[in-house]
Design a protein around this motif. Structure first.
Motif, PDB file in Angstrom:
ATOM      1  N   ILE A 119       0.827  -1.207   0.000  1.00 16.02           N
ATOM      2  CA  ILE A 119       0.000   0.000   0.000  1.00 16.02           C
ATOM      3  C   ILE A 119       0.863   1.259   0.000  1.00 16.02           C
ATOM      4  N   ASP A 120       2.102   1.147   0.525  1.00 13.80           N
ATOM      5  CA  ASP A 120       3.038   2.269   0.556  1.00 13.80           C
ATOM      6  C   ASP A 120       3.307   2.787  -0.853  1.00 13.80           C
ATOM      7  N   SER A 121       3.538   1.853  -1.788  1.00 14.75           N
ATOM      8  CA  SER A 121       3.803   2.241  -3.180  1.00 14.75           C
ATOM      9  C   SER A 121       2.555   2.762  -3.871  1.00 14.75           C
ATOM     10  N   VAL A 122       1.416   2.153  -3.574  1.00 14.75           N
ATOM     11  CA  VAL A 122       0.156   2.594  -4.184  1.00 14.75           C
ATOM     12  C   VAL A 122      -0.167   4.026  -3.775  1.00 14.75           C
ATOM     13  N   LEU A 123      -0.002   4.326  -2.495  1.00 11.69           N
ATOM     14  CA  LEU A 123      -0.281   5.675  -2.005  1.00 11.69           C
ATOM     15  C   LEU A 123       0.685   6.693  -2.606  1.00 11.69           C
ATOM     16  N   THR A 124       1.938   6.291  -2.783  1.00 13.54           N
ATOM     17  CA  THR A 124       2.919   7.168  -3.427  1.00 13.54           C
ATOM     18  C   THR A 124       2.478   7.499  -4.844  1.00 13.54           C
ATOM     19  N   LEU A 125       1.981   6.493  -5.563  1.00 14.57           N
ATOM     20  CA  LEU A 125       1.508   6.698  -6.930  1.00 14.57           C
ATOM     21  C   LEU A 125       0.299   7.637  -6.963  1.00 14.57           C
ATOM     22  N   ILE A 126      -0.617   7.478  -6.021  1.00 12.64           N
ATOM     23  CA  ILE A 126      -1.793   8.343  -5.947  1.00 12.64           C
ATOM     24  C   ILE A 126      -1.390   9.787  -5.677  1.00 12.64           C
ATOM     25  N   ILE A 127      -0.455   9.966  -4.750  1.00 14.57           N
ATOM     26  CA  ILE A 127       0.047  11.306  -4.439  1.00 14.57           C
ATOM     27  C   ILE A 127       0.644  11.947  -5.692  1.00 14.57           C
ATOM     28  N   ALA A 128       1.453  11.165  -6.421  1.00 12.70           N
ATOM     29  CA  ALA A 128       2.123  11.681  -7.617  1.00 12.70           C
ATOM     30  C   ALA A 128       1.123  12.088  -8.694  1.00 12.70           C
ATOM     31  N   LEU A 129       0.104  11.271  -8.917  1.00 14.87           N
ATOM     32  CA  LEU A 129      -0.899  11.584  -9.937  1.00 14.87           C
ATOM     33  C   LEU A 129      -1.681  12.844  -9.568  1.00 14.87           C
ATOM     34  N   TYR A 130      -1.930  13.027  -8.272  1.00 17.12           N
ATOM     35  CA  TYR A 130      -2.624  14.229  -7.825  1.00 17.12           C
ATOM     36  C   TYR A 130      -1.749  15.466  -8.051  1.00 17.12           C
ATOM     37  N   LEU A 131      -0.456  15.326  -7.832  1.00 14.49           N
ATOM     38  CA  LEU A 131       0.473  16.429  -8.081  1.00 14.49           C
ATOM     39  C   LEU A 131       0.442  16.849  -9.550  1.00 14.49           C
ATOM     40  N   VAL A 132       0.409  15.881 -10.448  1.00 16.36           N
ATOM     41  CA  VAL A 132       0.343  16.183 -11.884  1.00 16.36           C
ATOM     42  C   VAL A 132      -0.930  16.945 -12.202  1.00 16.36           C
ATOM     43  N   TRP A 133      -2.023  16.509 -11.609  1.00 14.91           N
ATOM     44  CA  TRP A 133      -3.334  17.118 -11.882  1.00 14.91           C
ATOM     45  C   TRP A 133      -3.379  18.588 -11.458  1.00 14.91           C
ATOM     46  N   VAL A 134      -2.990  18.877 -10.227  1.00 17.12           N
ATOM     47  CA  VAL A 134      -3.053  20.263  -9.757  1.00 17.12           C
ATOM     48  C   VAL A 134      -1.937  21.114 -10.369  1.00 17.12           C
ATOM     49  N   GLY A 135      -0.789  20.499 -10.621  1.00 17.53           N
ATOM     50  CA  GLY A 135       0.336  21.242 -11.178  1.00 17.53           C
ATOM     51  C   GLY A 135       0.099  21.678 -12.607  1.00 17.53           C
ATOM     52  N   PHE A 136      -0.570  20.831 -13.406  1.00 19.10           N
ATOM     53  CA  PHE A 136      -0.768  21.153 -14.816  1.00 19.10           C
ATOM     54  C   PHE A 136      -1.659  22.379 -14.983  1.00 19.10           C
ATOM     55  N   ASP A 137      -2.738  22.468 -14.222  1.00 17.66           N
ATOM     56  CA  ASP A 137      -3.641  23.620 -14.328  1.00 17.66           C
ATOM     57  C   ASP A 137      -2.930  24.920 -13.992  1.00 17.66           C
ATOM     58  N   LEU A 138      -2.146  24.900 -12.925  1.00 15.20           N
ATOM     59  CA  LEU A 138      -1.419  26.101 -12.529  1.00 15.20           C
ATOM     60  C   LEU A 138      -0.342  26.448 -13.549  1.00 15.20           C
ATOM     61  N   LEU A 139       0.322  25.432 -14.087  1.00 13.57           N
ATOM     62  CA  LEU A 139       1.351  25.646 -15.109  1.00 13.57           C
ATOM     63  C   LEU A 139       0.727  26.288 -16.345  1.00 13.57           C
TER      64      LEU A 139
END
Length: 305
Positions: free
Chosen positions: A184-204
């Motif tokens: 679950i440690d790796s799965v949560l890391t992946l979820i965090i990363a995908l969320y970062l892409v989502w919020v980062g792209f709009d601001l970029l």
């Protein structure tokens, strides 16, 4: 160029809380150091990824703080706009770092998912709780300013995603402690990363549009031209440019063809009408009009310079 309305409204909108931003920087330095040590001791990739994200937060908050200070500097002969775009540039840099960090986390999570190992979940749980408290406080400190400023919103998003990441790490720590579900440690890391892409792209995207002098999406140029042309003295509006210097200043410039060869005082009256129309209906606070009468040349709304 008219800046009559800007000076009446700009200062009230740009009283950014530098003190709150500085406090957030200190809090994030504290949590970053704690999470790096905890991640290395416990072996948790999710905790280390959260620490890495917190480290980028420290950098982004420092960039935001510097940009906030620079944006208040006065204009000069060689810097006629001062440093008003510093905050937009900071927002662009911060958004880019969000996406870069996300890509690195996705890579590491993929590798770790294939080779999961036991993690000291107790330390993960306590440090994630610390992260939730620290980032939650920082989010509250910056929330108000984030609603009206892109630079502060970039810092706020960094902190908000960190708080959510800490919540995810806490959930993972509890699952590992009571159910020994270490993948679950790796799965949560992946979820965090995908969320970062989502919020980062709009601001970029938003900050890129401002830096490239694109017309704001909420400014209907054709409607503006139509309404200005309805003024009695005006024959045609062409060669239009609309852009944002920053989030407080939207600029409009155009060539205006008049029916008659009016006097300068008459032009001032018309200019005042245009300024009032653009400010009150379209929130444009800097207007630059080039008057014309019987001048040959392209009369298109948009003319490539």
């Amino acid at each position: 160029m008219s800046n009559l309305h800007t000076h009446n409204h700009q200062h009230s909108h740009k009283q950014l809380k530098g003190r709150n931003l500085f406090i957030s920087i200190l809090l994030n330095i504290l949590i970053t150091v704690a999470q790096v040590i905890g991640g290395l001791v416990s072996g948790s990739l999710a905790l280390l990824s959260d620490a890495l994200h917190n480290f980028t937060d420290v950098i982004s908050l420092m960039v935001s703080y510097i940009a906030t200070v620079l944006s208040k500097k006065s204009a000069s002969l060689h810097k006629t706009f001062g440093y008003k775009r510093a905050e937009i540039l900071a927002a662009f840099v911060n958004a880019a770092t969000l996406i870069i960090v996300a890509i690195l986390l996705i890579k590491e999570a993929t590798i770790r998912f294939q080779h999961p190992h036991e993690i000291k979940s107790g330390l993960v749980i306590w440090l994630s709780l610390l992260g939730i408290i620290v980032n939650g406080l920082s989010v509250l400190l910056l929330k108000k300013d984030s609603e009206r400023n892109m630079n502060m919103r970039s810092a706020y998003l960094h902190l908000l995603t960190d708080m959510l990441a800490s919540v995810a790490v806490l959930i993972g720590g509890l699952l590992m402690k009571f159910y020994e579900i270490y993948w679950i440690d790796s799965v949560l890391t992946l979820i965090i990363a995908l969320y970062l892409v989502w919020v980062g792209f709009d601001l970029l995207k938003d900050s890129f549009h401002v830096l490239m002098l694109f017309a704001p999406e909420n400014i209907p140029i054709q409607d503006i031209v139509k309404e200005v042309q309805e003024l009695e003295q005006i024959k045609n509006v062409h060669h239009v440019h609309v852009w944002q210097l920053n989030e407080d200043e939207t600029h409009f410039e155009a060539h205006v063809d008049f029916h008659e060869n009016i006097t300068l005082s008459q032009f001032d009256e018309v200019l005042n009408e245009i300024e009032e129309l653009l400010f009150h209906k379209f929130k444009i606070n800097h207007v630059n009009i080039q008057p014309e009468f019987g001048k040959c040349g392209p009369k298109d709304v948009i003319v490539q310079d």
